[in-house]
Design an enzyme around this catalytic site. Structure first.
Site, PDB file in Angstrom:
ATOM      1  N   GLY A 127     -13.284   5.267  59.503  1.00  0.00           N
ATOM      2  CA  GLY A 127     -12.785   4.791  58.213  1.00  0.00           C
ATOM      3  C   GLY A 127     -12.089   5.888  57.422  1.00  0.00           C
ATOM      4  O   GLY A 127     -11.111   5.621  56.705  1.00  0.00           O
TER       5      GLY A 127
ATOM      6  N   ASP B 159     -18.716   0.318  52.057  1.00  0.00           N
ATOM      7  CA  ASP B 159     -20.060  -0.171  52.391  1.00  0.00           C
ATOM      8  C   ASP B 159     -20.642   0.762  53.439  1.00  0.00           C
ATOM      9  O   ASP B 159     -20.701   0.435  54.620  1.00  0.00           O
ATOM     10  CB  ASP B 159     -19.964  -1.613  52.917  1.00  0.00           C
ATOM     11  N   SER B 160     -21.049   1.947  52.983  1.00  0.00           N
ATOM     12  CA  SER B 160     -21.501   2.974  53.924  1.00  0.00           C
ATOM     13  C   SER B 160     -22.989   2.841  54.205  1.00  0.00           C
ATOM     14  O   SER B 160     -23.724   2.166  53.496  1.00  0.00           O
ATOM     15  CB  SER B 160     -21.240   4.348  53.312  1.00  0.00           C
ATOM     16  N   THR B 161     -23.416   3.557  55.244  1.00  0.00           N
ATOM     17  CA  THR B 161     -24.841   3.789  55.440  1.00  0.00           C
ATOM     18  C   THR B 161     -25.264   4.862  54.438  1.00  0.00           C
ATOM     19  O   THR B 161     -24.474   5.282  53.589  1.00  0.00           O
ATOM     20  CB  THR B 161     -25.119   4.255  56.885  1.00  0.00           C
TER      21      THR B 161
ATOM     22  N   GLN C 207     -25.326   6.106  66.558  1.00  0.00           N
ATOM     23  CA  GLN C 207     -26.595   6.002  65.830  1.00  0.00           C
ATOM     24  C   GLN C 207     -27.592   5.136  66.591  1.00  0.00           C
ATOM     25  O   GLN C 207     -27.229   4.411  67.522  1.00  0.00           O
ATOM     26  CB  GLN C 207     -26.348   5.412  64.439  1.00  0.00           C
TER      27      GLN C 207
ATOM     28  N   GLU D 142     -14.584  -0.093  60.673  1.00  0.00           N
ATOM     29  CA  GLU D 142     -15.984   0.239  61.008  1.00  0.00           C
ATOM     30  C   GLU D 142     -15.964   1.158  62.229  1.00  0.00           C
ATOM     31  O   GLU D 142     -15.315   0.861  63.231  1.00  0.00           O
ATOM     32  CB  GLU D 142     -16.762  -1.058  61.307  1.00  0.00           C
TER      33      GLU D 142
ATOM     34  N   ASP E 134     -21.583  -5.107  59.600  1.00  0.00           N
ATOM     35  CA  ASP E 134     -22.333  -6.366  59.703  1.00  0.00           C
ATOM     36  C   ASP E 134     -21.521  -7.550  59.183  1.00  0.00           C
ATOM     37  O   ASP E 134     -21.846  -8.697  59.456  1.00  0.00           O
ATOM     38  CB  ASP E 134     -23.683  -6.265  58.971  1.00  0.00           C
TER      39      ASP E 134
END
Ligand code: SPD
Length: 277
Positions: free
Chosen positions: A141, A158-160, A34, A109, A89
């Site tokens: 993941g 905790d995805s985008t 990305q 991640e 993060d």
């Protein structure tokens, strides 16, 4: 310092943007997965952006990270083994390890560059990544969850946003595989976007979680830099209900507390309608 005329603008959908005045671009790279950018903003401190979408900022990150972590972690009476999917993060991990019962926290991640950028530009968010209980795995993941049945008390997703590498994290086969990766009384929570502009997604995810887990509950928090500000999380549990939490074990939080835990479960009528509550 003279005000700049530089703005970061996130196109939230075809009709909506959010703009943050920036002082400068701190970092910009195309990773294997990305586009990763870090900006210094005037209002919110450093800003992490993936593929043009705001992931987190110095000033409001605590709301999202505390709420995705502490509502499910308090719902489980004794979480020892926790998996975070995405979340490179480190913000969710930082909250997870505040729970004294946690013996092991795995971060799965896919993009190691997010972890590195966060350590460098968001040290207070990434601070938990060096804790001895934390195991950082740079892996897919989805595959990690498939390969670890019956291992975790709590799984946090905790995805985008649901585009690109994260699409699979919003689909029923993934929740079924999360179910299998959980112990017999385990539970999960996922970030599930804005009830104002992602209604189809929320309906679909909630339906999939309800079809997979005996207990399903949507809850809300308010994140200023996320599209529309109102943000949803979907919890799926094999046994425990977030409504039954009576005491809170972690107190060094800026947003989460016992009252917020219960208030976050109260839904406006238009959101109740979305999930058929
Ligand atoms: N549109 C914002 C969605 C961001 C969800 N993940 C944020 C990652 C922060 N740890």
């Amino acid at each position: 310092m003279a005000q700049t005329h530089l703005w970061f603008t996130e196109l939230q959908n075809d009709n909506l943007t959010i703009g943050l005045r920036i002082e400068k671009t701190i970092h910009s790279e195309k990773t294997e997965y990305q586009q990763l950018d870090v900006y210094k903003t005037v209002q919110y401190g450093n800003l992490l952006v993936l593929d043009g979408c705001i992931m987190t900022t110095d000033k409001d990150e605590f709301v999202y990270h505390e709420m995705l972590a502490h509502v499910p972690l308090h719902t489980h009476p004794n979480p020892k083994s926790v998996l975070v999917v995405g979340g490179g993060d480190g913000g969710i991990i930082r909250e997870v390890i505040k729970h004294p019962s946690v013996e092991r926290a795995v971060l799965a991640e896919i993009d190691g560059r997010v972890v590195e950028a966060s350590k460098k530009y968001f040290p207070h968010i990434a601070s938990g990544l060096s804790d001895p209980r934390v195991d950082v795995q740079i892996v897919d993941g989805i595959r990690y969850v498939e390969e670890h049945p019956n291992e975790f008390d709590v799984i946090l997703i905790d995805s985008t946003d649901p585009v690109g590498p994260a699409v699979g994290l919003f689909q029923r086969p993934f929740y079924e595989s999360v179910f299998r990766a959980l112990k017999e009384d385990g539970l999960m929570a996922a970030q599930t976007e804005s009830p104002f502009i992602n209604q189809d997604l929320i309906r679909q995810v909630y339906g999939d979680v309800r079809a997979t887990f005996p207990v399903a509950k949507l809850y809300l928090a308010y994140v200023p830099t996320y599209p529309t500000g109102m943000w949803s999380f979907t919890l799926g549990s094999k046994k425990y209900r977030p409504q039954d939490v009576s005491e809170v074990r972690v107190h060094d939080t800026k947003y989460y507390n016992r009252e917020i835990h219960h208030a976050s479960l109260a839904l406006p009528n238009f959101v109740k309608e979305l999930v058929g509550e």
